[in-house]
Motif scaffolding. Structure first.
Motif, PDB file in Angstrom:
ATOM      1  N   UNK A  42       0.828  -1.213   0.000  1.00  0.00           N
ATOM      2  CA  UNK A  42       0.000   0.000   0.000  1.00  0.00           C
ATOM      3  C   UNK A  42       0.858   1.256   0.000  1.00  0.00           C
ATOM      4  N   UNK A  43       2.009   1.218   0.675  1.00  0.00           N
ATOM      5  CA  UNK A  43       2.912   2.371   0.640  1.00  0.00           C
ATOM      6  C   UNK A  43       3.361   2.649  -0.805  1.00  0.00           C
ATOM      7  N   UNK A  44       3.723   1.592  -1.525  1.00  0.00           N
ATOM      8  CA  UNK A  44       4.137   1.767  -2.913  1.00  0.00           C
ATOM      9  C   UNK A  44       3.011   2.273  -3.795  1.00  0.00           C
ATOM     10  N   UNK A  45       1.815   1.691  -3.623  1.00  0.00           N
ATOM     11  CA  UNK A  45       0.664   2.119  -4.409  1.00  0.00           C
ATOM     12  C   UNK A  45       0.287   3.554  -4.078  1.00  0.00           C
ATOM     13  N   UNK A  46       0.397   3.914  -2.790  1.00  0.00           N
ATOM     14  CA  UNK A  46       0.078   5.278  -2.379  1.00  0.00           C
ATOM     15  C   UNK A  46       0.986   6.312  -3.023  1.00  0.00           C
ATOM     16  N   UNK A  47       2.219   5.930  -3.311  1.00  0.00           N
ATOM     17  CA  UNK A  47       3.125   6.825  -4.042  1.00  0.00           C
ATOM     18  C   UNK A  47       2.804   6.851  -5.530  1.00  0.00           C
ATOM     19  N   UNK A  48       2.386   5.718  -6.065  1.00  0.00           N
ATOM     20  CA  UNK A  48       2.220   5.574  -7.504  1.00  0.00           C
ATOM     21  C   UNK A  48       1.009   6.336  -8.037  1.00  0.00           C
ATOM     22  N   UNK A  49      -0.124   6.273  -7.347  1.00  0.00           N
ATOM     23  CA  UNK A  49      -1.356   6.865  -7.874  1.00  0.00           C
ATOM     24  C   UNK A  49      -1.257   8.383  -8.048  1.00  0.00           C
ATOM     25  N   UNK A  50      -0.832   9.149  -7.024  1.00  0.00           N
ATOM     26  CA  UNK A  50      -0.687  10.597  -7.254  1.00  0.00           C
ATOM     27  C   UNK A  50       0.360  10.926  -8.309  1.00  0.00           C
ATOM     28  N   UNK A  55       1.455  13.452 -13.296  1.00  0.00           N
ATOM     29  CA  UNK A  55       2.190  13.392 -14.559  1.00  0.00           C
ATOM     30  C   UNK A  55       1.261  13.653 -15.741  1.00  0.00           C
ATOM     31  N   UNK A  56       0.069  13.068 -15.710  1.00  0.00           N
ATOM     32  CA  UNK A  56      -0.903  13.286 -16.786  1.00  0.00           C
ATOM     33  C   UNK A  56      -1.315  14.753 -16.847  1.00  0.00           C
ATOM     34  N   UNK A  57      -1.553  15.367 -15.692  1.00  0.00           N
ATOM     35  CA  UNK A  57      -1.971  16.768 -15.661  1.00  0.00           C
ATOM     36  C   UNK A  57      -0.876  17.693 -16.180  1.00  0.00           C
ATOM     37  N   UNK A  58       0.371  17.277 -16.033  1.00  0.00           N
ATOM     38  CA  UNK A  58       1.489  18.123 -16.473  1.00  0.00           C
ATOM     39  C   UNK A  58       1.730  18.002 -17.972  1.00  0.00           C
ATOM     40  N   UNK A  64      -7.121  18.209 -23.594  1.00  0.00           N
ATOM     41  CA  UNK A  64      -6.923  16.784 -23.840  1.00  0.00           C
ATOM     42  C   UNK A  64      -6.863  15.957 -22.553  1.00  0.00           C
ATOM     43  N   UNK A  65      -7.056  16.591 -21.414  1.00  0.00           N
ATOM     44  CA  UNK A  65      -6.917  15.875 -20.145  1.00  0.00           C
ATOM     45  C   UNK A  65      -8.057  14.891 -19.913  1.00  0.00           C
ATOM     46  N   UNK A  66      -9.235  15.186 -20.420  1.00  0.00           N
ATOM     47  CA  UNK A  66     -10.354  14.272 -20.249  1.00  0.00           C
ATOM     48  C   UNK A  66     -10.080  12.917 -20.882  1.00  0.00           C
ATOM     49  N   UNK A  67      -9.592  12.951 -22.126  1.00  0.00           N
ATOM     50  CA  UNK A  67      -9.272  11.703 -22.813  1.00  0.00           C
ATOM     51  C   UNK A  67      -8.137  10.967 -22.110  1.00  0.00           C
ATOM     52  N   UNK A 122       8.624  17.043 -13.646  1.00  0.00           N
ATOM     53  CA  UNK A 122       8.380  18.081 -12.647  1.00  0.00           C
ATOM     54  C   UNK A 122       9.652  18.875 -12.388  1.00  0.00           C
ATOM     55  N   UNK A 123       9.469  20.152 -12.074  1.00  0.00           N
ATOM     56  CA  UNK A 123      10.601  20.985 -11.693  1.00  0.00           C
ATOM     57  C   UNK A 123      10.929  20.739 -10.217  1.00  0.00           C
TER      58      UNK A 123
END
Length: 266
Positions: A42-50, A55-58, A64-67, A122-123
């Motif tokens: 769960x620690x690994x998954x908790x890092x992965x999801x955000x 990354x997608x939002x950036x 195009x974010x909806x698609x 990310x910067x």
């Protein structure tokens, strides 16, 4: 954390943590070790999801974010679509440890691909981290989850339940107050000043509670009450999960074209 550590490093750390948890669970001699392995996973998954969402939002422009989010939903929902059926086959024909054995090579491949091909999006600014906020959020959110979980067995009148819930609520109130006062909050709660954002958060919480509670309770009912095998209960869950997965990219495209209202109301 993405402002402190590069995307590749964060991805690698998350997947290595997930792999470590998988190994612990796969070779667990007792239930305590199995639970520990799941917590490490769960620690690994908790890092992965955000990391995936940010990354997608950036990298995708707003139009195009909806698609992109829809495609991400397809990937995420493919797990509950195929997981119960495949897990049912494994449990009915093999040992439960194979649920974790199968994940080991997949996690290793993901680590290799990430190390070889991932680049930072990310910067790195290294903002100041408020340790007190992290402690308060852990006590608040963790305490609420724990107290609600234990209430089913112990009842709301049990001291362990209501004292845990009391500490959680006080910690959460302090956390909220602190986020609104400090310069670099861990969680920017000022966004709730926008009514549309606050409404969407409430709708998302309601939807997720409904969906995941059904996904958790229905297999228990099918196997515990109707006495079906794990494979048959997985087959029953499969059609709805497949439709759920396929609707992700479709709803994402519709969101980009028409906006949220046309997608949410139907």
């Amino acid at each position: 954390m993405q402002q402190w550590i590069s995307t590749k490093q964060l991805f690698t750390a998350a997947m290595v943590t997930f792999l470590a948890g998988t190994l612990i669970a796969a070779f667990a001699p007792t239930f305590s070790f199995l639970l520990t392995g799941r917590i490490v996973q769960a620690f690994g998954t908790g890092l992965m999801m955000p990391l995936m969402m940010n990354t997608i939002l950036i990298i995708f422009p707003p139009e195009k974010r909806g698609a992109a989010m829809g495609l991400m939903g397809l990937v995420i929902m493919s797990a509950p679509a195929l997981g119960p059926t495949l897990s049912g086959v494994i449990i009915d024909s093999l040992n439960w440890r194979w649920l974790f054995y199968i994940l080991i090579p997949l996690a290793m491949i993901s680590i290799f691909v990430g190390v070889k091909y991932l680049t930072n999006v990310m910067e790195i600014t290294k903002p100041k981290i408020d340790i007190l906020s992290i402690i308060l959020s852990t006590l608040g959110f963790g305490g609420i989850v724990y107290s609600f979980s234990k209430s089913g067995d112990l009842g709301w009148s049990n001291p362990e339940v209501y004292w845990t819930l009391s500490v959680a609520c006080l910690s959460l109130a302090w956390f909220i107050f602190r986020q609104l006062r400090i310069k670099n909050p861990i969680l920017n709660l000022r966004t709730f000043k926008y009514p549309i954002f606050a409404l969407m958060v409430v709708l998302m919480i309601t939807m997720m509670m409904s969906m995941f509670s059904t996904m958790a309770l229905l297999p228990m009912y099918l196997q515990g009450v109707l006495l079906l095998t794990a494979f048959k209960s997985g087959i029953i869950m499969l059609p709805g999960s497949i439709i759920n997965s396929l609707m992700g990219p479709i709803s994402g495209k519709l969101f980009d074209i028409f906006g949220p209202r046309v997608v949410i109301v139907p």
